[in-house]
Design a protein around this motif. Structure first.
Motif, mmCIF file in Angstrom:
data_model
loop_
_atom_site.group_PDB
_atom_site.id
_atom_site.type_symbol
_atom_site.label_atom_id
_atom_site.label_comp_id
_atom_site.label_asym_id
_atom_site.label_seq_id
_atom_site.Cartn_x
_atom_site.Cartn_y
_atom_site.Cartn_z
ATOM 1 N N LEU A 97 0.805 -1.229 0.000
ATOM 2 C CA LEU A 97 0.000 0.000 0.000
ATOM 3 C C LEU A 97 0.832 1.270 0.000
ATOM 4 N N ASN A 98 2.092 1.206 0.397
ATOM 5 C CA ASN A 98 2.978 2.371 0.398
ATOM 6 C C ASN A 98 2.371 3.531 1.184
ATOM 7 N N LEU A 99 1.836 3.237 2.364
ATOM 8 C CA LEU A 99 1.220 4.266 3.202
ATOM 9 C C LEU A 99 2.258 5.308 3.605
ATOM 10 N N GLN A 100 1.863 6.591 3.497
ATOM 11 C CA GLN A 100 2.740 7.710 3.835
ATOM 12 C C GLN A 100 2.263 8.408 5.103
ATOM 13 N N ALA A 101 3.171 9.107 5.766
ATOM 14 C CA ALA A 101 2.851 9.793 7.017
ATOM 15 C C ALA A 101 1.798 10.878 6.824
ATOM 16 N N SER A 102 1.707 11.415 5.616
ATOM 17 C CA SER A 102 0.757 12.493 5.340
ATOM 18 C C SER A 102 -0.637 11.982 4.977
ATOM 19 N N GLU A 103 -0.837 10.659 4.941
ATOM 20 C CA GLU A 103 -2.099 10.084 4.483
ATOM 21 C C GLU A 103 -2.939 9.546 5.641
ATOM 22 N N SER A 104 -4.226 9.343 5.342
ATOM 23 C CA SER A 104 -5.134 8.717 6.297
ATOM 24 C C SER A 104 -5.309 7.251 5.936
ATOM 25 N N CYS A 105 -5.575 6.434 6.954
ATOM 26 C CA CYS A 105 -5.710 4.994 6.747
ATOM 27 C C CYS A 105 -6.864 4.465 7.588
ATOM 28 N N ALA A 106 -7.713 3.657 6.975
ATOM 29 C CA ALA A 106 -8.799 2.982 7.678
ATOM 30 C C ALA A 106 -8.577 1.476 7.606
ATOM 31 N N TYR A 154 -3.420 -2.280 11.958
ATOM 32 C CA TYR A 154 -3.623 -0.953 12.547
ATOM 33 C C TYR A 154 -2.387 -0.497 13.319
ATOM 34 N N ARG A 155 -1.744 -1.437 14.001
ATOM 35 C CA ARG A 155 -0.545 -1.086 14.787
ATOM 36 C C ARG A 155 0.542 -0.523 13.880
ATOM 37 N N VAL A 156 0.788 -1.185 12.752
ATOM 38 C CA VAL A 156 1.818 -0.701 11.823
ATOM 39 C C VAL A 156 1.369 0.597 11.163
ATOM 40 N N ALA A 157 0.090 0.673 10.786
ATOM 41 C CA ALA A 157 -0.418 1.895 10.150
ATOM 42 C C ALA A 157 -0.310 3.093 11.091
ATOM 43 N N SER A 158 -0.660 2.881 12.366
ATOM 44 C CA SER A 158 -0.644 4.001 13.312
ATOM 45 C C SER A 158 0.771 4.459 13.639
ATOM 46 N N GLU A 159 1.760 3.584 13.421
ATOM 47 C CA GLU A 159 3.153 3.992 13.562
ATOM 48 C C GLU A 159 3.628 4.812 12.364
ATOM 49 N N THR A 160 2.902 4.683 11.261
ATOM 50 C CA THR A 160 3.282 5.375 10.024
ATOM 51 C C THR A 160 2.598 6.719 9.898
ATOM 52 N N THR A 161 1.314 6.777 10.289
ATOM 53 C CA THR A 161 0.557 8.025 10.197
ATOM 54 C C THR A 161 -0.314 8.189 11.431
ATOM 55 N N ASP A 162 -0.453 9.426 11.881
ATOM 56 C CA ASP A 162 -1.316 9.716 13.031
ATOM 57 C C ASP A 162 -2.788 9.672 12.651
ATOM 58 N N ASP A 163 -3.074 9.683 11.361
ATOM 59 C CA ASP A 163 -4.457 9.728 10.886
ATOM 60 C C ASP A 163 -4.915 8.314 10.507
ATOM 61 N N SER A 164 -4.995 7.430 11.510
ATOM 62 C CA SER A 164 -5.415 6.052 11.292
ATOM 63 C C SER A 164 -6.637 5.752 12.150
ATOM 64 N N VAL A 165 -7.548 4.935 11.623
ATOM 65 C CA VAL A 165 -8.714 4.511 12.385
ATOM 66 C C VAL A 165 -8.855 2.998 12.272
ATOM 67 N N PHE A 166 -9.451 2.408 13.305
ATOM 68 C CA PHE A 166 -9.699 0.970 13.371
ATOM 69 C C PHE A 166 -11.209 0.796 13.505
#
Length: 317
Positions: free
Chosen positions: A18-27, A42-54
């Motif tokens: 997915l190449n998630l970036q720190a500037s992006e949101s993730c659900a 979610y754990r890995v996503a939330s370490e990458t960006t502050d804009d993550s939801v579970f």
């Protein structure tokens, strides 16, 4: 299983696929039965960006069933969506609308912890190349034919339908993939013949010698040998009529890391050198049929022809 063991495949999904970036949101969208995988992602996503939801909800009743409205809303407003769910969200309006809004989406339908570990231990750049190699052979074909030693002989008319690649590399807005990935697929305009599933098919899992036979005429499945699968389709037909019997998909597996079937359709349909054929909904993959089910059956040892020319299929490592 120790949840820490799920970290590596979660990192592969979040970073390589997915190449998630720190500037992006993730659900991360999951359900009560896939909580551990959802939490690892979610754990890995939330370490990458502050804009993550579970987002977690009760499992659906059928593959292709729409999720609750709040779930669909979270998907549509995120830059990146990962959906490890018991019942598939791949063939839903929620997934289509999220892609239309620009989200990069990875669905993981029916994922288990074992499949998560096995299926994401792969080189997805190499899988993407195998997809392109197959597309080069089938992309311009008007007609496809598949035969197998177990009795399959079915011909597909593609018309104006386009092939799609499921490479696992989801880096551009609006793209989607199943994970684990690795297939080239199309929703044919019509089909005629017989296909015999001898690999894996829900609700049976890996068949181990059992054969499931399907007759197809003018793009509609006209006979189903298995009473359980026939019952699923008949139940769907009560809601949508003959659309439940639609011949929805022809797919070719390209994941060379999958060397044997394990009984999970999500993983087994990606196995290199296999073919899968699906019944039901196809609106999310280039067709025009809406149905509350999408049933894939995997065929072993297929020979595939594109306009009469045999296609060279990738094989497992």
């Amino acid at each position: 299983m120790d949840n820490s063991s799920l970290r590596k495949p979660a990192e592969t999904a979040i970073h390589q696929c997915l190449n998630l970036q720190a500037s992006e949101s993730c659900a991360v969208v999951t359900d009560d039965k896939r909580k551990a995988i959802g939490e690892a992602l979610y754990r890995v996503a939330s370490e990458t960006t502050d804009d993550s939801v579970f987002v977690r909800y009760p499992p659906g009743d059928q593959h292709g069933e729409e999720p609750p409205a709040p779930v669909a809303g979270a998907m549509e407003t995120a830059d990146v969506v990962l959906a490890p769910t018991t019942k598939s969200l791949t063939h839903t309006e929620a997934r289509s609308e999220a892609n239309a809004a620009g989200a990069r989406v990875a669905t993981l339908p029916g994922i288990t912890e074992g499949v998560f570990l096995m299926g994401l231990d792969a080189d997805y750049e190499a899988i993407a190349q195998h997809c392109r190699d197959v597309l080069d052979q089938v992309g311009d074909a008007d007609e496809m034919r598949v035969t197998t030693p177990k009795g399959t002989d079915i011909t597909f008319g593609l018309g104006s339908r386009e092939w799609h690649l499921d490479t696992g590399i989801v880096h551009e807005p609006g793209e989607m993939s199943n994970l684990p990935a690795g297939e080239v697929f199309v929703s044919p305009e019509t089909a005629d013949g017989t296909f015999v599933v001898d690999g894996t098919m829900r609700p049976h899992g890996k068949l181990d010698g059992e054969l499931l036979s399907f007759a197809v005429e003018d793009g509609q499945v006209t006979d189903i040998s298995d009473p359980e699968i026939r019952g699923q389709v008949e139940d769907a037909a009560e809601e949508v009529g003959d659309d439940a019997y639609n011949l929805a998909e022809l797919g070719i597996g390209t994941n060379v890391a999958v060397t044997e079937l394990v009984g999970s359709v999500l993983l087994d349909e990606k196995a290199a050198g296999t073919v899968h054929i699906a019944i039901g909904d196809d609106h999310a993959i280039g067709g025009d049929v809406h149905a509350p089910l999408h049933l894939d059956g995997i065929l072993m040892e297929p020979t595939v022809y594109a306009d009469g020319e045999e296609v060279e299929l990738p094989r497992g490592e």
